[in-house]
Design a protein around this motif. Structure first.
Motif, PDB file in Angstrom:
ATOM      1  N   LEU A 179      24.965  84.668  39.775  1.00 32.47           N
ATOM      2  CA  LEU A 179      26.117  84.643  38.702  1.00 32.47           C
ATOM      3  C   LEU A 179      25.429  84.562  37.189  1.00 32.47           C
ATOM      4  N   VAL A 180      24.584  83.785  37.010  1.00 35.76           N
ATOM      5  CA  VAL A 180      24.093  83.754  35.352  1.00 35.76           C
ATOM      6  C   VAL A 180      23.271  85.150  35.063  1.00 35.76           C
ATOM      7  N   THR A 228      34.630  81.148  44.887  1.00 30.92           N
ATOM      8  CA  THR A 228      33.363  80.842  45.254  1.00 30.92           C
ATOM      9  C   THR A 228      32.890  79.457  44.636  1.00 30.92           C
ATOM     10  N   ALA A 229      33.355  79.370  43.476  1.00 27.14           N
ATOM     11  CA  ALA A 229      33.000  77.755  42.986  1.00 27.14           C
ATOM     12  C   ALA A 229      33.842  76.958  43.645  1.00 27.14           C
ATOM     13  N   GLY A 240      22.771  78.525  47.895  1.00 28.28           N
ATOM     14  CA  GLY A 240      23.515  77.966  46.694  1.00 28.28           C
ATOM     15  C   GLY A 240      22.835  78.465  45.470  1.00 28.28           C
ATOM     16  N   GLY A 241      21.643  77.828  45.448  1.00 27.86           N
ATOM     17  CA  GLY A 241      20.690  78.348  44.404  1.00 27.86           C
ATOM     18  C   GLY A 241      20.668  79.875  44.049  1.00 27.86           C
ATOM     19  N   LEU A 288      26.964  75.393  39.782  1.00 26.09           N
ATOM     20  CA  LEU A 288      27.531  76.814  40.161  1.00 26.09           C
ATOM     21  C   LEU A 288      28.947  76.829  39.554  1.00 26.09           C
ATOM     22  N   THR A 289      29.565  75.900  39.312  1.00 25.44           N
ATOM     23  CA  THR A 289      30.900  75.753  38.395  1.00 25.44           C
ATOM     24  C   THR A 289      30.490  76.381  37.180  1.00 25.44           C
ATOM     25  N   ARG A 290      29.702  75.876  36.609  1.00 24.98           N
ATOM     26  CA  ARG A 290      29.390  76.351  35.124  1.00 24.98           C
ATOM     27  C   ARG A 290      29.138  77.734  35.146  1.00 24.98           C
TER      28      ARG A 290
END
Length: 193
Positions: free
Chosen positions: A123-124, A88-89, A116-117, A7-9
């Motif tokens: 985001l991606v 969010t991260a 979370g997934g 998630l951070t990435r």
């Protein structure tokens, strides 16, 4: 790589794209057919607080104004969105965020790891939408993309039933992991403005 690191990435990649959107690109079409860049930014700003709240096991009521009514003029929407991505991260990096159950903007409880997934996928995929629409390239992160492909594969049918994903776009079996993800979400990997 942990789920929180994914998630951070994903947030870092989207942050970079957002920082490089020029004001004259807000009207550009995106691969997400119902959104131009402006509407997709509004979508991310509108739902962002709920994504972070889900990590804290909280339900945040939607803003009083509708998604389409958010005003991007007069403020620094890019800084607002970057700050929202940071929050969010941070929320999903907290111990326990991926454990138990949580809510995703409504009363239905879902496994926190599933939510979370879904946030990582959001985001991606929307990061790719915005990058493609504005002539940017998203850095390749194989570990992140492998995780996202697994998450999308688990929820693709449900996502289509809910109208979150379009009809699957067939991609060659030799397609990159990113292209496989895009096809599963109903996006054409070769889309161009």
């Amino acid at each position: 790589m942990s789920e929180a690191q994914c998630l951070t990435r994903a947030a870092a990649s989207l942050r970079e794209v957002v920082r490089n959107i020029k004001p004259d690109q807000l009207g550009a079409p995106t691969p997400c057919a119902e959104y131009d860049v402006r509407k997709l930014v509004k979508h991310l700003l509108f739902w962002g607080p709920s994504l972070g709240a889900a990590a804290r096991k909280e339900t945040v009521p939607p803003p009083a104004e509708a998604e389409q009514d958010l005003d991007l003029t007069g403020g620094d929407w890019a800084a607002d969105l970057v700050a929202l991505l940071d929050r969010t991260a941070d929320a999903w990096s907290e111990p326990g965020a991926w454990e138990g159950t949580t809510h995703m903007g409504g009363p239905t409880e879902l496994p926190a790891s599933l939510v979370g997934g879904m946030v990582v996928v959001e985001l991606v995929v929307h990061g790719w939408d915005l990058a493609r629409a504005t002539g940017q390239h998203v850095a390749k992160d194989d570990d992140l993309l492998d995780y996202v492909r697994g998450e999308v594969a688990k929820t693709a049918d449900q996502g289509r039933e809910m109208g979150v994903y379009g009809t699957e776009v067939t991609v060659p079996t030799s397609a990159s992991t990113l292209d496989q993800i895009l096809g599963l979400t109903g996006r054409n990997p070769t889309w161009a403005p």
